[in-house]
Design a protein around this motif. Structure first.
Motif, PDB file in Angstrom:
ATOM      1  N   LEU A 151       0.812  -1.273  -0.077  1.00 33.33           N
ATOM      2  CA  LEU A 151      -0.136   0.016   0.157  1.00 33.33           C
ATOM      3  C   LEU A 151       0.758   1.252   0.167  1.00 33.33           C
ATOM      4  O   LEU A 151       0.581   2.233  -0.858  1.00 33.33           O
ATOM      5  N   VAL A 152       1.812   1.268   0.785  1.00 33.03           N
ATOM      6  CA  VAL A 152       2.603   2.328   1.011  1.00 33.03           C
ATOM      7  C   VAL A 152       3.693   2.347  -0.380  1.00 33.03           C
ATOM      8  O   VAL A 152       3.716   3.628  -1.097  1.00 33.03           O
ATOM      9  N   TYR A 153       3.815   1.422  -1.013  1.00 35.45           N
ATOM     10  CA  TYR A 153       4.688   1.586  -2.253  1.00 35.45           C
ATOM     11  C   TYR A 153       3.755   2.028  -3.273  1.00 35.45           C
ATOM     12  O   TYR A 153       4.183   2.963  -3.900  1.00 35.45           O
ATOM     13  N   PHE A 154       2.660   1.636  -3.318  1.00 33.93           N
ATOM     14  CA  PHE A 154       1.688   2.137  -4.455  1.00 33.93           C
ATOM     15  C   PHE A 154       1.376   3.486  -4.262  1.00 33.93           C
ATOM     16  O   PHE A 154       1.068   4.287  -5.253  1.00 33.93           O
ATOM     17  N   MET A 155       1.207   4.001  -3.065  1.00 34.52           N
ATOM     18  CA  MET A 155       0.762   5.394  -2.786  1.00 34.52           C
ATOM     19  C   MET A 155       1.870   6.134  -3.087  1.00 34.52           C
ATOM     20  O   MET A 155       1.821   7.494  -3.271  1.00 34.52           O
ATOM     21  N   GLY A 156       3.086   5.558  -3.039  1.00 31.93           N
ATOM     22  CA  GLY A 156       4.243   6.420  -3.345  1.00 31.93           C
ATOM     23  C   GLY A 156       4.332   6.841  -4.693  1.00 31.93           C
ATOM     24  O   GLY A 156       5.122   7.875  -5.186  1.00 31.93           O
ATOM     25  N   GLY A 157       3.417   6.326  -5.587  1.00 33.43           N
ATOM     26  CA  GLY A 157       3.288   6.763  -7.152  1.00 33.43           C
ATOM     27  C   GLY A 157       2.822   7.923  -7.128  1.00 33.43           C
ATOM     28  O   GLY A 157       2.709   8.748  -8.356  1.00 33.43           O
ATOM     29  N   TYR A 158       1.678   8.286  -6.156  1.00 37.17           N
ATOM     30  CA  TYR A 158       0.894   9.651  -6.179  1.00 37.17           C
ATOM     31  C   TYR A 158       1.389  10.588  -5.258  1.00 37.17           C
ATOM     32  O   TYR A 158       1.450  11.786  -5.406  1.00 37.17           O
ATOM     33  N   LEU A 159       2.166  10.098  -4.007  1.00 40.26           N
ATOM     34  CA  LEU A 159       2.661  10.880  -2.972  1.00 40.26           C
ATOM     35  C   LEU A 159       4.171  10.709  -2.929  1.00 40.26           C
ATOM     36  O   LEU A 159       4.640   9.735  -2.378  1.00 40.26           O
ATOM     37  N   HIS A 160       4.984  11.692  -3.222  1.00 41.62           N
ATOM     38  CA  HIS A 160       6.297  11.432  -3.586  1.00 41.62           C
ATOM     39  C   HIS A 160       6.892  11.679  -2.238  1.00 41.62           C
ATOM     40  O   HIS A 160       8.152  11.071  -1.924  1.00 41.62           O
ATOM     41  N   ALA A 161       6.158  12.120  -1.369  1.00 43.28           N
ATOM     42  CA  ALA A 161       6.901  12.052   0.294  1.00 43.28           C
ATOM     43  C   ALA A 161       6.954  10.494   0.769  1.00 43.28           C
ATOM     44  O   ALA A 161       7.999  10.520   1.851  1.00 43.28           O
ATOM     45  N   LEU A 162       6.082   9.545   0.190  1.00 50.48           N
ATOM     46  CA  LEU A 162       6.402   8.359   0.821  1.00 50.48           C
ATOM     47  C   LEU A 162       7.421   7.449  -0.085  1.00 50.48           C
ATOM     48  O   LEU A 162       7.942   6.372   0.304  1.00 50.48           O
ATOM     49  N   ARG A 163       8.059   8.029  -0.854  1.00 49.70           N
ATOM     50  CA  ARG A 163       9.247   7.512  -1.702  1.00 49.70           C
ATOM     51  C   ARG A 163      10.640   7.420  -0.920  1.00 49.70           C
ATOM     52  O   ARG A 163      10.802   8.276   0.179  1.00 49.70           O
ATOM     53  N   GLY A 164      11.597   6.902  -1.283  1.00 49.80           N
ATOM     54  CA  GLY A 164      12.899   6.855  -0.813  1.00 49.80           C
ATOM     55  C   GLY A 164      12.928   6.444   0.682  1.00 49.80           C
ATOM     56  O   GLY A 164      12.563   5.404   1.048  1.00 49.80           O
ATOM     57  N   ARG A 165      13.448   7.098   1.365  1.00 49.35           N
ATOM     58  CA  ARG A 165      13.702   6.905   2.920  1.00 49.35           C
ATOM     59  C   ARG A 165      12.418   6.514   3.865  1.00 49.35           C
ATOM     60  O   ARG A 165      12.282   5.392   4.492  1.00 49.35           O
ATOM     61  N   PRO A 166      11.267   7.007   3.579  1.00 52.53           N
ATOM     62  CA  PRO A 166      10.033   6.609   4.501  1.00 52.53           C
ATOM     63  C   PRO A 166       9.483   5.076   3.947  1.00 52.53           C
ATOM     64  O   PRO A 166       9.184   4.299   4.881  1.00 52.53           O
ATOM     65  N   LEU A 167       9.829   4.900   2.338  1.00 61.20           N
ATOM     66  CA  LEU A 167       9.576   3.444   2.029  1.00 61.20           C
ATOM     67  C   LEU A 167      10.669   2.512   3.035  1.00 61.20           C
ATOM     68  O   LEU A 167      10.314   1.406   3.174  1.00 61.20           O
ATOM     69  N   ALA A 168      11.954   2.923   2.810  1.00 58.71           N
ATOM     70  CA  ALA A 168      12.740   1.929   3.237  1.00 58.71           C
ATOM     71  C   ALA A 168      12.701   1.717   4.947  1.00 58.71           C
ATOM     72  O   ALA A 168      12.679   0.987   5.361  1.00 58.71           O
ATOM     73  N   ILE A 169      11.988   2.748   5.446  1.00 58.91           N
ATOM     74  CA  ILE A 169      11.624   2.645   7.210  1.00 58.91           C
ATOM     75  C   ILE A 169      10.654   1.680   7.290  1.00 58.91           C
ATOM     76  O   ILE A 169      10.561   0.821   8.020  1.00 58.91           O
ATOM     77  N   VAL A 170       9.365   1.787   6.305  1.00 61.25           N
ATOM     78  CA  VAL A 170       8.387   0.817   6.539  1.00 61.25           C
ATOM     79  C   VAL A 170       8.894  -0.738   5.954  1.00 61.25           C
ATOM     80  O   VAL A 170       8.378  -1.478   6.825  1.00 61.25           O
ATOM     81  N   TYR A 171       9.666  -0.831   5.153  1.00 64.09           N
ATOM     82  CA  TYR A 171      10.179  -1.866   4.670  1.00 64.09           C
ATOM     83  C   TYR A 171      10.885  -2.783   5.978  1.00 64.09           C
ATOM     84  O   TYR A 171      10.774  -3.773   6.243  1.00 64.09           O
ATOM     85  N   ALA A 172      11.897  -1.909   6.558  1.00 60.92           N
ATOM     86  CA  ALA A 172      12.673  -2.609   7.527  1.00 60.92           C
ATOM     87  C   ALA A 172      11.719  -3.210   8.834  1.00 60.92           C
ATOM     88  O   ALA A 172      12.007  -4.126   9.399  1.00 60.92           O
ATOM     89  N   PHE A 173      10.649  -2.398   9.415  1.00 55.65           N
ATOM     90  CA  PHE A 173       9.989  -2.805  10.416  1.00 55.65           C
ATOM     91  C   PHE A 173       8.602  -3.685   9.867  1.00 55.65           C
ATOM     92  O   PHE A 173       8.294  -4.598  10.652  1.00 55.65           O
TER      93      PHE A 173
END
Length: 386
Positions: free
Chosen positions: A272-294
């Protein structure tokens, strides 16, 4: 139930689980091995990941997205589960054999196959994959052998497990010098609580994030993707520490249900976070990496407990094809790269949907690996190692 009866039940369980192989775990490891074959088959046809032969590059098609999700979920738990089971049996093996003999056995069963794969099977698989680009198999192989190419491939697991095993044996030696052996035997046996599992998941996520800031996912160090090693270390250590309590063999039903629900709730969060990142640039990069790690440990804990419970309930003994499949699992793991690449290459020019090829190639490769492993284990010297 009285305290005395409970004590007798625990003793009986301890004797049984110490002297008899756990059929459920043997079947689980066999299935995980076949899952490894399909995991690499998914990368062949459109998933993201390192592999010898890519017939379909990752793209934005639905089929590629499905295969990427398949591999992402696998990655969250399947190798970690291998390490947990290895730790579970390592602790007992050290107790039974002693640290010195245990290390010698690990060098034989892990080190020798690693060297054979690294210097022979791995280069042969690379050469085989290069034929798909029009290169000569013999010419490429000779060139790689002359250079002394060492390709650990999926045998990075044996490499890492050998390191972990040495560390476990050294820890045992150091610990036995500090505490009398009898005191160690009578010490409280670890049974993780839900709070402990929660804290372990948080710490594992933090450790993964720290490792990936230094070694991002996809970066190899001596053939090891250290970005994934936070959960591997934690799960191997957990297997070692809980072995004497037989916790994983006598899992509380409420604990299984709770953590399975946690895994199911966490599962859609990353996509969900990954696909939302296609529309919300703020969720790309570091935020996605944090979500993935946890996300990984919370999915892993519940999945591992659920699978351990299901397979133990399903398999009291191994019958039919399960017995030879279990015996051949390690050999299948070792030989699957060249077999899988060969099957994919055999019909690369046949037009078919990637998902269909994934299913057919993976199934045929598993069947052929089963047969090849059976032939390998007919050789007494190889059978004694594998």
């Amino acid at each position: 139930m009285s305290t005395q009866n409970a004590s007798l039940d625990f003793t009986a369980t301890s004797i049984k689980t110490t002297t008899v192989r756990n059929a459920g775990f043997d079947a689980l490891r066999a299935c995980l091995t076949l899952l490894v074959v399909f995991h690499h088959c998914a990368i062949t046809y459109g998933a993201i990941g390192g592999w010898y032969y890519h017939e379909v590059a990752p793209n934005k098609s639905l089929e590629s997205v499905v295969l990427v999700l398949f591999c992402t979920v696998n990655q969250a738990f399947f190798m970690g589960l291998f390490f947990f089971l290895a730790g579970h049996y390592s602790s007992r093996s050290i107790d039974r054999k002693g640290p010195g003999r245990f290390i010698a056995d690990r060098f034989l069963r892990l080190g020798v196959p690693l060297l054979v794969y690294g210097f022979l099977i791995g280069p042969a698989t690379i050469a085989l994959a290069q034929t798909g680009r029009g290169h000569s198999f013999a010419g490429t192989l000779v060139s790689l052998l002359r250079k002394g190419t060492f390709e650990n491939g999926p045998m990075w697991f044996a490499q890492a497990l050998l390191i972990f095993s040495i560390a476990a044996a050294l820890w045992n030696i150091a610990f036995s010098r500090l505490v009398d052996h009898k005191m160690n035997r009578s010490a409280p046996k670890l049974i993780p609580s839900n709070q402990m599992l929660f804290v372990a998941a948080l710490l594992t996520g933090m450790a993964a994030l720290a490792l990936r800031s230094k070694w991002p996912v996809g970066i190899n160090v001596w053939g090891l993707q250290l970005g994934y090693f936070a959960s591997y270390v934690v799960l191997y250590a957990a297997g070692c520490c809980t072995a004497r309590s037989h916790w994983i063999e006598r899992l509380p039903e409420r604990q299984i249900r709770l953590w399975w629900r946690v895994a199911l709730i966490a599962l859609p969060v990353l996509p969900l976070v990954y696909f939302m990142g296609g529309y919300l640039h703020a969720l790309r990069g570091r935020p996605l990496a944090i979500v993935y790690a946890f996300w990984e440990p919370f999915v892993a804990w519940g999945t591992i407990l659920f699978l351990a419970s299901v397979f133990q309930r399903r398999f009291e003994t191994l019958v039919g094809v399960w017995q030879p499949l279990s015996r051949r699992a390690y050999a299948i793991y070792i030989v699957h790269p060249p077999v899988l690449v060969a099957v994919a290459l055999a019909w690369r020019n046949v037009p078919a949907a990637p998902l269909l090829k994934f299913v057919i190639t993976g199934s045929v490769a598993c069947a052929l690996c089963y047969l090849v492993a059976g032939l390998v284990l007919r050789l007494p010297k190889l059978a004694s190692v594998l």
